[in-house]
Scaffold this motif. Structure first.
Motif, mmCIF file in Angstrom:
data_model
loop_
_atom_site.group_PDB
_atom_site.id
_atom_site.type_symbol
_atom_site.label_atom_id
_atom_site.label_comp_id
_atom_site.label_asym_id
_atom_site.label_seq_id
_atom_site.Cartn_x
_atom_site.Cartn_y
_atom_site.Cartn_z
ATOM 1 N N PRO A 146 0.819 -1.208 0.000
ATOM 2 C CA PRO A 146 0.000 0.000 0.000
ATOM 3 C C PRO A 146 0.858 1.266 0.000
ATOM 4 O O PRO A 146 2.077 1.215 0.199
ATOM 5 N N MET A 147 0.204 2.404 -0.213
ATOM 6 C CA MET A 147 0.897 3.685 -0.313
ATOM 7 C C MET A 147 0.463 4.631 0.804
ATOM 8 O O MET A 147 -0.723 4.743 1.107
ATOM 9 N N MET A 148 1.433 5.340 1.375
ATOM 10 C CA MET A 148 1.181 6.482 2.241
ATOM 11 C C MET A 148 1.693 7.728 1.516
ATOM 12 O O MET A 148 2.826 7.738 1.035
ATOM 13 N N VAL A 149 0.842 8.757 1.432
ATOM 14 C CA VAL A 149 1.223 9.981 0.748
ATOM 15 C C VAL A 149 1.118 11.151 1.719
ATOM 16 O O VAL A 149 0.021 11.430 2.239
ATOM 17 N N HIS A 150 2.242 11.810 1.987
ATOM 18 C CA HIS A 150 2.237 13.072 2.731
ATOM 19 C C HIS A 150 1.443 14.092 1.917
ATOM 20 O O HIS A 150 1.703 14.283 0.723
ATOM 21 N N THR A 151 0.445 14.738 2.544
ATOM 22 C CA THR A 151 -0.364 15.728 1.846
ATOM 23 C C THR A 151 -0.380 17.040 2.614
ATOM 24 O O THR A 151 0.035 17.111 3.781
ATOM 25 N N HIS A 152 -0.874 18.065 1.944
ATOM 26 C CA HIS A 152 -1.040 19.393 2.542
ATOM 27 C C HIS A 152 -2.520 19.757 2.415
ATOM 28 O O HIS A 152 -2.941 20.324 1.406
ATOM 29 N N PRO A 153 -3.333 19.401 3.428
ATOM 30 C CA PRO A 153 -4.770 19.580 3.278
ATOM 31 C C PRO A 153 -5.199 21.032 3.125
ATOM 32 O O PRO A 153 -6.253 21.299 2.534
ATOM 33 N N GLY A 154 -4.400 21.976 3.631
ATOM 34 C CA GLY A 154 -4.740 23.376 3.441
ATOM 35 C C GLY A 154 -4.789 23.762 1.978
ATOM 36 O O GLY A 154 -5.527 24.683 1.583
ATOM 37 N N SER A 155 -3.992 23.078 1.146
ATOM 38 C CA SER A 155 -3.996 23.297 -0.305
ATOM 39 C C SER A 155 -4.799 22.230 -1.041
ATOM 40 O O SER A 155 -4.806 22.208 -2.273
ATOM 41 N N GLN A 156 -5.433 21.338 -0.288
ATOM 42 C CA GLN A 156 -6.220 20.236 -0.851
ATOM 43 C C GLN A 156 -5.426 19.445 -1.891
ATOM 44 O O GLN A 156 -5.947 19.041 -2.935
ATOM 45 N N THR A 157 -4.149 19.192 -1.573
ATOM 46 C CA THR A 157 -3.307 18.446 -2.516
ATOM 47 C C THR A 157 -3.751 16.996 -2.660
ATOM 48 O O THR A 157 -3.367 16.326 -3.622
ATOM 49 N N ALA A 158 -4.571 16.504 -1.734
ATOM 50 C CA ALA A 158 -5.067 15.132 -1.865
ATOM 51 C C ALA A 158 -5.894 14.957 -3.132
ATOM 52 O O ALA A 158 -5.997 13.836 -3.659
ATOM 53 N N LEU A 159 -6.472 16.031 -3.642
ATOM 54 C CA LEU A 159 -7.231 15.917 -4.882
ATOM 55 C C LEU A 159 -6.311 15.621 -6.059
ATOM 56 O O LEU A 159 -6.692 14.907 -6.991
ATOM 57 N N GLU A 160 -5.090 16.155 -6.026
ATOM 58 C CA GLU A 160 -4.096 15.809 -7.042
ATOM 59 C C GLU A 160 -3.667 14.367 -6.893
ATOM 60 O O GLU A 160 -3.486 13.648 -7.879
ATOM 61 N N VAL A 161 -3.489 13.927 -5.657
ATOM 62 C CA VAL A 161 -3.159 12.520 -5.408
ATOM 63 C C VAL A 161 -4.245 11.634 -5.988
ATOM 64 O O VAL A 161 -3.963 10.640 -6.682
ATOM 65 N N GLN A 162 -5.485 11.992 -5.729
ATOM 66 C CA GLN A 162 -6.606 11.201 -6.235
ATOM 67 C C GLN A 162 -6.573 11.101 -7.756
ATOM 68 O O GLN A 162 -6.764 10.026 -8.324
ATOM 69 N N ARG A 163 -6.294 12.215 -8.418
ATOM 70 C CA ARG A 163 -6.284 12.216 -9.888
ATOM 71 C C ARG A 163 -5.137 11.369 -10.435
ATOM 72 O O ARG A 163 -5.342 10.517 -11.311
ATOM 73 N N VAL A 164 -3.929 11.575 -9.918
ATOM 74 C CA VAL A 164 -2.762 10.870 -10.441
ATOM 75 C C VAL A 164 -2.888 9.371 -10.194
ATOM 76 O O VAL A 164 -2.635 8.554 -11.092
ATOM 77 N N LEU A 165 -3.291 8.991 -9.000
ATOM 78 C CA LEU A 165 -3.381 7.567 -8.691
ATOM 79 C C LEU A 165 -4.512 6.896 -9.461
ATOM 80 O O LEU A 165 -4.397 5.719 -9.829
ATOM 81 N N ALA A 166 -5.573 7.629 -9.715
ATOM 82 C CA ALA A 166 -6.640 7.060 -10.553
ATOM 83 C C ALA A 166 -6.115 6.797 -11.962
ATOM 84 O O ALA A 166 -6.435 5.763 -12.573
ATOM 85 N N GLU A 167 -5.298 7.708 -12.490
ATOM 86 C CA GLU A 167 -4.712 7.495 -13.816
ATOM 87 C C GLU A 167 -3.816 6.268 -13.838
ATOM 88 O O GLU A 167 -3.695 5.590 -14.864
ATOM 89 N N GLU A 168 -3.185 5.968 -12.705
ATOM 90 C CA GLU A 168 -2.295 4.806 -12.623
ATOM 91 C C GLU A 168 -3.047 3.522 -12.277
ATOM 92 O O GLU A 168 -2.454 2.441 -12.282
ATOM 93 N N GLY A 169 -4.320 3.629 -11.940
ATOM 94 C CA GLY A 169 -5.099 2.440 -11.614
ATOM 95 C C GLY A 169 -5.013 1.992 -10.171
ATOM 96 O O GLY A 169 -5.301 0.824 -9.866
ATOM 97 N N VAL A 170 -4.629 2.899 -9.261
ATOM 98 C CA VAL A 170 -4.515 2.562 -7.841
ATOM 99 C C VAL A 170 -5.860 2.802 -7.160
ATOM 100 O O VAL A 170 -6.450 3.883 -7.291
#
Length: 319
Positions: free
Chosen positions: A172-196
């Protein structure tokens, strides 16, 4: 079986788990140039004392996401863990940066020529399947980061390398995020493109935010939220950190959170005298202060057990 520093253990051996702690957080190159604070034997002894105290508190496992960029030294961690055998330490592979890849990777693989294969994938896979730094200690999860700098080229390259390694190994993956900038939405997009699948991903530092609507969207998508910086009250106070956990539990997301402190026996990123401003930033804060506060505010013991036992185990182990 789940890989730990002292060898594989069954999932039911994890027990109470702090899902984001470090033994040491270091910058070895800078430390060697400038620091007079590091003495190997005294720091190791101090770590043994602190981790022994942690194990005595009832915590059975910590996840240590110290990777390249955070001073990972597995032989040192194993030496410490051998003296604290009642504590499982689960370690990671990956690269931690907010902007560029480390110089070592900058002219290797696609850093040199776009069509060359990504060397990180093979290296991360080796850590998971064979062992880290010449030991037989195997990584159980992957770690990367995205901060307020956003999805830089280096951050994206590492994130996609982690994603591809996850797909090849199941780690599994752990991703350090910056919720004040809502960077998790970028994580969601990139990982969806990779099929995670989001249910194989922990979004670290989600608890730095009190935006319950944003965090609910991530939890609803299937991500595991790291409410993992209790004690760093200079970023968000105790009431805020506890309050957002209470609210998400009220909304039905106890199954989507883990609790932790992101503490270390020693961190050289912080000027030593500034640690006085964070007296609760230590391994015992969750057990000593956070859990009682959550219970007082209506979180059930069953929900506490979900966040400290069931959810960390599910992150590592899929039956």
């Amino acid at each position: 079986m789940i890989q730990t520093v002292l060898g594989p253990v069954s999932p039911d051996a994890l027990g109470v788990t702090l899902a984001h702690e470090h033994v040491f957080t270091l910058t070895p190159d800078s430390q060697q140039q400038w620091s007079d604070e590091w003495d190997e034997e005294s720091r190791v002894a101090e770590a043994v004392t602190k981790l022994t105290e942690l194990a005595a508190s009832g915590v059975r496992t910590i996840f240590d996401p110290t990777v390249d960029g955070l001073g990972r030294n597995i032989p040192r961690v194993r030496r410490i863990n051998e003296q604290v055998p009642d504590l499982n330490i689960v370690v990671a592979t990956g690269v931690y940066t907010y902007a560029d890849v480390p110089g070592w990777f900058s002219a290797r693989g696609p850093g040199a020529l776009p069509d060359l294969p990504e060397p990180m994938i093979d290296l991360f896979t080796r850590d998971i399947e064979q062992g880290i730094q010449g030991t037989d200690v195997k990584a159980a999860f992957l770690k990367c980061a995205i901060d307020h700098h956003g999805l830089t080229g280096g951050v994206e390259r590492i994130m996609r390398a982690c994603a591809k390694t996850h797909l090849g190994t199941g780690a599994p993956m752990m991703v350090h995020t910056h919720p004040g900038s809502q960077t998790a939405l970028e994580v969601q997009r990139v990982l969806a493109e990779e099929g995670v699948s989001p249910d194989r991903v922990m979004l670290a530092h989600s608890g730095d935010s009190t935006d319950a609507d944003h965090l609910s969207v991530l939890a609803e998508a299937g991500f595991l939220l790291g409410m993992d910086r209790f004690g760093i009250d200079t970023m968000l106070d105790f009431e805020g950190r506890v309050g957002i956990v209470v609210e998400l539990c009220r909304r039905g997301y106890a199954g989507s959170m883990v609790l932790s402190q992101d503490a270390a026996c020693y961190i050289d990123w912080v000027q030593p005298d500034l640690m006085a401003f964070m007296p609760n930033w230590n391994y015992l804060h969750v057990q000593r202060d956070v859990v009682p506060a959550l219970l007082d505010l209506g979180v059930s013991q069953e929900q506490i057990d979900q966040m400290l036992i069931a959810n960390p185990c599910r992150f590592l182990f899929v039956s």
